[in-house]
Scaffold this motif. Structure first.
Motif, PDB file in Angstrom:
ATOM      1  N   TYR A   1     -55.213  23.142 -19.928  1.00 46.60           N
ATOM      2  CA  TYR A   1     -54.557  23.729 -18.762  1.00 46.60           C
ATOM      3  C   TYR A   1     -53.826  22.660 -17.954  1.00 46.60           C
ATOM      4  N   ASP A   2     -54.373  21.443 -17.926  1.00 42.19           N
ATOM      5  CA  ASP A   2     -53.779  20.366 -17.129  1.00 42.19           C
ATOM      6  C   ASP A   2     -52.527  19.777 -17.766  1.00 42.19           C
ATOM      7  N   ILE A   3     -52.343  19.938 -19.057  1.00 40.71           N
ATOM      8  CA  ILE A   3     -51.188  19.375 -19.740  1.00 40.71           C
ATOM      9  C   ILE A   3     -49.950  20.126 -19.277  1.00 40.71           C
ATOM     10  N   GLY A   4     -48.984  19.359 -18.814  1.00 42.94           N
ATOM     11  CA  GLY A   4     -47.712  19.954 -18.353  1.00 42.94           C
ATOM     12  C   GLY A   4     -46.808  20.281 -19.534  1.00 42.94           C
ATOM     13  N   PRO A   5     -45.769  21.058 -19.302  1.00 39.72           N
ATOM     14  CA  PRO A   5     -44.886  21.446 -20.411  1.00 39.72           C
ATOM     15  C   PRO A   5     -44.085  20.278 -20.983  1.00 39.72           C
ATOM     16  N   SER A   6     -43.865  19.210 -20.185  1.00 36.61           N
ATOM     17  CA  SER A   6     -43.069  18.095 -20.715  1.00 36.61           C
ATOM     18  C   SER A   6     -43.945  16.889 -21.050  1.00 36.61           C
ATOM     19  N   THR A   7     -45.209  17.077 -21.220  1.00 40.12           N
ATOM     20  CA  THR A   7     -46.104  15.977 -21.562  1.00 40.12           C
ATOM     21  C   THR A   7     -45.858  15.548 -23.007  1.00 40.12           C
ATOM     22  N   PRO A   8     -45.556  14.259 -23.213  1.00 44.50           N
ATOM     23  CA  PRO A   8     -45.308  13.807 -24.593  1.00 44.50           C
ATOM     24  C   PRO A   8     -46.575  13.809 -25.419  1.00 44.50           C
ATOM     25  N   VAL A   9     -46.414  14.027 -26.694  1.00 45.69           N
ATOM     26  CA  VAL A   9     -47.548  14.021 -27.627  1.00 45.69           C
ATOM     27  C   VAL A   9     -47.821  12.592 -28.019  1.00 45.69           C
ATOM     28  N   ARG A  10     -49.083  12.193 -27.904  1.00 47.74           N
ATOM     29  CA  ARG A  10     -49.445  10.843 -28.292  1.00 47.74           C
ATOM     30  C   ARG A  10     -50.191  10.881 -29.606  1.00 47.74           C
ATOM     31  N   GLY A  11     -49.834  10.046 -30.519  1.00 43.39           N
ATOM     32  CA  GLY A  11     -50.415  10.041 -31.851  1.00 43.39           C
ATOM     33  C   GLY A  11     -51.525   9.163 -32.066  1.00 43.39           C
TER      34      GLY A  11
END
Length: 61
Positions: free
Chosen positions: A51-61
């Motif tokens: 829920y806290d992840i925003g829509p523009s949060t980059p994906v970290r690998g």
């Protein structure tokens, strides 16, 4: 013998209730379903993180 069978069939049938008799019982059953709680209201940590992840949060690998 037929009279005894007729008497048994009359008494084994469920009694038909009046609306006024059934309404409080039905209301209690419906209210119990709507008012029940499945948990304490908190979310598991992974669900909260989602829920806290925003829509523009980059994906970290």
């Amino acid at each position: 013998m037929a009279e005894a069978a007729a008497a048994v069939s009359r008494t084994s049938r469920p009694r038909i209730r009046d609306r006024e008799e059934m309404e409080p019982q039905a209301r209690r059953q419906v209210d119990a379903l709507w008012d029940r709680q499945l948990n304490d209201g908190s979310r598991p940590s992974l669900v909260q993180k989602a829920y806290d992840i925003g829509p523009s949060t980059p994906v970290r690998g």
